[in-house]
Write an enzyme that holds these catalytic residues in place. Structure first.
Site, PDB file in Angstrom:
ATOM      1  N   GLU A   1       6.702  32.635 -25.234  1.00 17.39           N
ATOM      2  CA  GLU A   1       7.951  32.187 -24.615  1.00 17.39           C
ATOM      3  C   GLU A   1       8.950  31.538 -25.565  1.00 17.39           C
ATOM      4  O   GLU A   1       9.556  30.526 -25.221  1.00 17.39           O
ATOM      5  CB  GLU A   1       7.636  31.222 -23.454  1.00 17.39           C
ATOM      6  CG  GLU A   1       6.820  31.892 -22.370  1.00 17.39           C
ATOM      7  CD  GLU A   1       6.569  30.999 -21.171  1.00 17.39           C
ATOM      8  OE1 GLU A   1       6.869  31.422 -20.053  1.00 17.39           O
ATOM      9  OE2 GLU A   1       6.047  29.870 -21.366  1.00 17.39           O
TER      10      GLU A   1
ATOM     11  N   ASP B   1       2.613  20.637 -26.375  1.00 22.62           N
ATOM     12  CA  ASP B   1       3.667  21.289 -25.597  1.00 22.62           C
ATOM     13  C   ASP B   1       4.766  20.258 -25.412  1.00 22.62           C
ATOM     14  O   ASP B   1       4.586  19.082 -25.758  1.00 22.62           O
ATOM     15  CB  ASP B   1       3.131  21.785 -24.240  1.00 22.62           C
ATOM     16  CG  ASP B   1       3.823  23.065 -23.790  1.00 22.62           C
ATOM     17  OD1 ASP B   1       5.054  23.042 -23.628  1.00 22.62           O
ATOM     18  OD2 ASP B   1       3.130  24.086 -23.599  1.00 22.62           O
TER      19      ASP B   1
ATOM     20  N   HIS C   1       7.858  25.919 -27.256  1.00 29.13           N
ATOM     21  CA  HIS C   1       7.119  24.865 -26.553  1.00 29.13           C
ATOM     22  C   HIS C   1       6.918  23.667 -27.469  1.00 29.13           C
ATOM     23  O   HIS C   1       5.854  23.044 -27.473  1.00 29.13           O
ATOM     24  CB  HIS C   1       5.756  25.389 -26.058  1.00 29.13           C
ATOM     25  CG  HIS C   1       5.866  26.268 -24.845  1.00 29.13           C
ATOM     26  ND1 HIS C   1       6.005  25.764 -23.575  1.00 29.13           N
ATOM     27  CD2 HIS C   1       5.857  27.619 -24.719  1.00 29.13           C
ATOM     28  CE1 HIS C   1       6.074  26.775 -22.715  1.00 29.13           C
ATOM     29  NE2 HIS C   1       6.004  27.913 -23.371  1.00 29.13           N
TER      30      HIS C   1
HETATM   31  C1  ACM Z   1       2.009  31.044 -20.996  1.00 29.91           C
HETATM   32  O1  ACM Z   1       1.717  31.008 -19.812  1.00 29.91           O
HETATM   33  N1  ACM Z   1       3.232  30.746 -21.396  1.00 29.91           N
HETATM   34  C2  ACM Z   1       1.054  31.426 -21.995  1.00 29.91           C
END
Ligand code: ACM
Length: 561
Positions: free
Chosen positions: A327, A194, A271
């Site tokens: 996201e 991440d 991410h």
């Molecule tokens: C997440 O909480 N973005 C999977």
């Protein structure tokens, strides 16, 4: 080491309750095992463990070794019998099948004054029988006579650990694996990458761990608020870390010997700020510190991710590989020449479908290596790649149901309930974290299957998972605080059938567990004792109502300031 914290706390949990049946006093033994077994029929009498008690395992060699090693590390070390014995013995026997049990992970545990016998159709089933056995032994090393018949509700019983926002060493992860095993969980989802740090050694791309695994600010919050920069490994104040390939092998083997599969997650297309700073040519503008999403128009992106996944799959034998997908802001895609050219060539009209194209290609790559793919529920925003398993986190699972409607298996980890980063009590009593509240009781009360579900959704539901995000965990103890005791409730929902929900019984088993981990210095949360108050106007006055999620406590208050 930390690894044996959970091996040593496995004492005692048979509560004796006096039930009045008419005028006659009947003494009935009840079990305080977590997760609650399917059925337990206990009688008077006990099996007594002593120094002469032997262990006899009749199972395939690999399971035999694992089970013998595990028991040797438990508080009740037993010498192996040299031949089959029937007296003063604990027997583990693998059988072809068990009547009345449908899951291969089920077991039957029979206790007589002469022996304890666990039968199961797999090594995992025997292991779960061993967990129940260890929880049943009391301080006097006795177990009540009777039969426990048990099997899990779900085949997928997971916990996710985010090792990117904060890095945790191998010993800490092993300690948690021990706790997961105690509660009969069987999947550890490792969120390995991440923005906050890349955590796995990849030979082909050394900058991921020389650079993208380090930052100057130890806490995620300071790092987030101070420019989100990375540091060179070994430079002044460099903080963070990563798992070497040897570390990963060690973790995978440790989990495997507890019948837990470690599922790696490599985040894409978003991410990924850390990758796109270390290898900025993989972003749309080639500028470090600018982008979160891979450039999907560039073939180099696919080459990079395929190479990474190849090394990942060499390390993790898991049948499931998680490829993220959540996201994605896609901010750079509309103005990126390569992304736009890709969309034109593939006849895609919206950036969302460019992500769909990307996920599909990555899925097919993983599947071509004989593995199954898990992705976050944003994969349902476009065409869902064939054969993917959806991990539902948003809302209470609406996006995951969209996948179920199309026949995709899915797993539930709704943020509202199963994200253990959330506050577990009134926020003024709790260490700073975020995302609102979910108490131990909320997790315990969770029911993934909703009344309006079509029956086929239920059959596609593989299981449930707790997710431990670590943005606000600055040291290992902070994870302990958020995990315990809610981990026990996650495990209950993963293993125990909903009709067996018994909050008071659950608390009894939990208290035994908590007292043992407290002795070992594990700082579990006492938030279940917090008092919630509500104030309501009633007839010109204010009525104050004090509540606690535990029914077995007294609430004291004073009116003298
Ligand atoms: C997440 O909480 N973005 C999977």
């Amino acid at each position: 080491g930390l690894g044996d914290v959970y091996k040593r706390q496995l004492l005692a949990s048979v509560a004796v309750s006096l039930l009045l049946a008419g005028c006659a006093k009947e003494q009935k033994e009840t079990l305080s095992v977590i997760p609650v077994p399917l059925s337990a029929d206990l009688q008077k009498g006990a099996f007594q463990l002593n120094d002469q008690t032997k262990l006899w395992i009749d199972a395939p060699q690999e399971d035999k070794t694992r089970l013998a090693d595990y028991i040797a590390g438990s508080p009740f070390q037993l010498d192996a019998a040299l031949e089959e014995v029937v007296d003063n013995v604990v027997i583990l026997q693998q059988v072809d099948r068990l009547p009345d049990i449908t899951s291969s992970e089920g077991y039957v545990l029979e206790v007589t004054p002469k022996q304890v016998k666990i039968r199961a159709a797999s090594g995992a089933g025997l292991f779960y029988g061993v967990q129940t056995f260890l929880q049943m032994v009391n301080e006097k090393k006795e177990l009540p006579v009777g039969t426990v018949t048990d099997e899990p509700r779900f085949a997928y019983r997971g916990m996710m650990l985010d090792v990117s926002r904060h890095f945790f060493d191998v010993n800490f992860v092993k300690k948690q694996i021990d706790a997961f095993a105690y509660y009969k969980l069987n999947r550890l989802h490792l969120h390995l990458t991440d923005a906050a740090g890349w955590r796995i050694e990849i030979d082909k791309y050394p900058r991921l761990t020389e650079f993208a695994a380090w930052r100057e600010f130890p806490t995620w919050k300071e790092w987030w608020n101070n420019g989100r920069q990375y540091s060179e490994e070994g430079s002044k104040n460099a903080y963070g870390g990563y798992y070497t390939k040897e570390d990963i092998r060690e973790l995978v083997a440790y989990a495997e010997s507890r019948y837990i599969t470690v599922i790696p997650e490599i985040e894409m297309p978003a991410h990924s700020e850390e990758v796109l700073t270390a290898y900025s040519e993989l972003s749309c503008t080639h500028e470090p510190y600018k982008q979160a999403d891979f450039c999907v128009g560039n073939e180099k992106t696919f080459e990079f991710l395929e190479n990474v996944l190849t090394e990942v799959m060499e390390l993790f034998p898991s049948e499931y590989i998680h490829i993220g997908g959540d996201e994605a802001g896609k901010a750079s895609w509309p103005t990126c020449k390569l992304c736009q050219a890709r969309m034109k060539k593939e006849h895609l009209t919206h950036e969302e479908d460019l992500q769909g194209y990307f996920m599909k290609r990555m899925c097919e790559y993983v599947q071509s290596k004989g593995r199954e793919v898990i992705g976050w529920d944003e994969l349902t925003n476009s065409t869902i790649p064939d054969g993917t398993i959806i991990l539902g986190w948003q809302g209470m699972g609406t996006a995951a149901l969209k996948a179920a409607e199309l026949g995709h298996p899915f797993i539930m980890t709704p943020a509202r309930i199963m994200y253990l980063i959330r506050y577990q009590g009134p926020q003024w009593f709790e260490p700073v974290t975020y995302f609102g509240n979910n108490t131990l009781r909320n997790v315990f009360d969770y029911e993934p299957v909703q009344e309006d579900w079509k029956p086929e959704y239920t059959s596609l539901l593989m299981g449930v998972q707790g997710s431990m995000w670590t943005e606000f965990c600055n040291k290992p103890e902070d994870v302990d605080y958020l995990l315990f005791p809610r981990l026990a409730a996650v495990a209950e929902r993963a293993w125990t059938k909903p009709e067996l929900k018994d909050w008071n019984g659950f608390l009894k088993g939990l208290d035994v567990y908590n007292s043992h981990i407290a002795v070992k210095g594990v700082g579990y949360s006492r938030s279940m004792y917090n008092i919630q108050h509500t104030v309501t106007p009633v007839d010109g006055a204010l009525q104050v109502n004090l509540e606690c999620i535990r029914p077995d406590v007294e609430i004291h208050y004073t009116l003298d300031n």
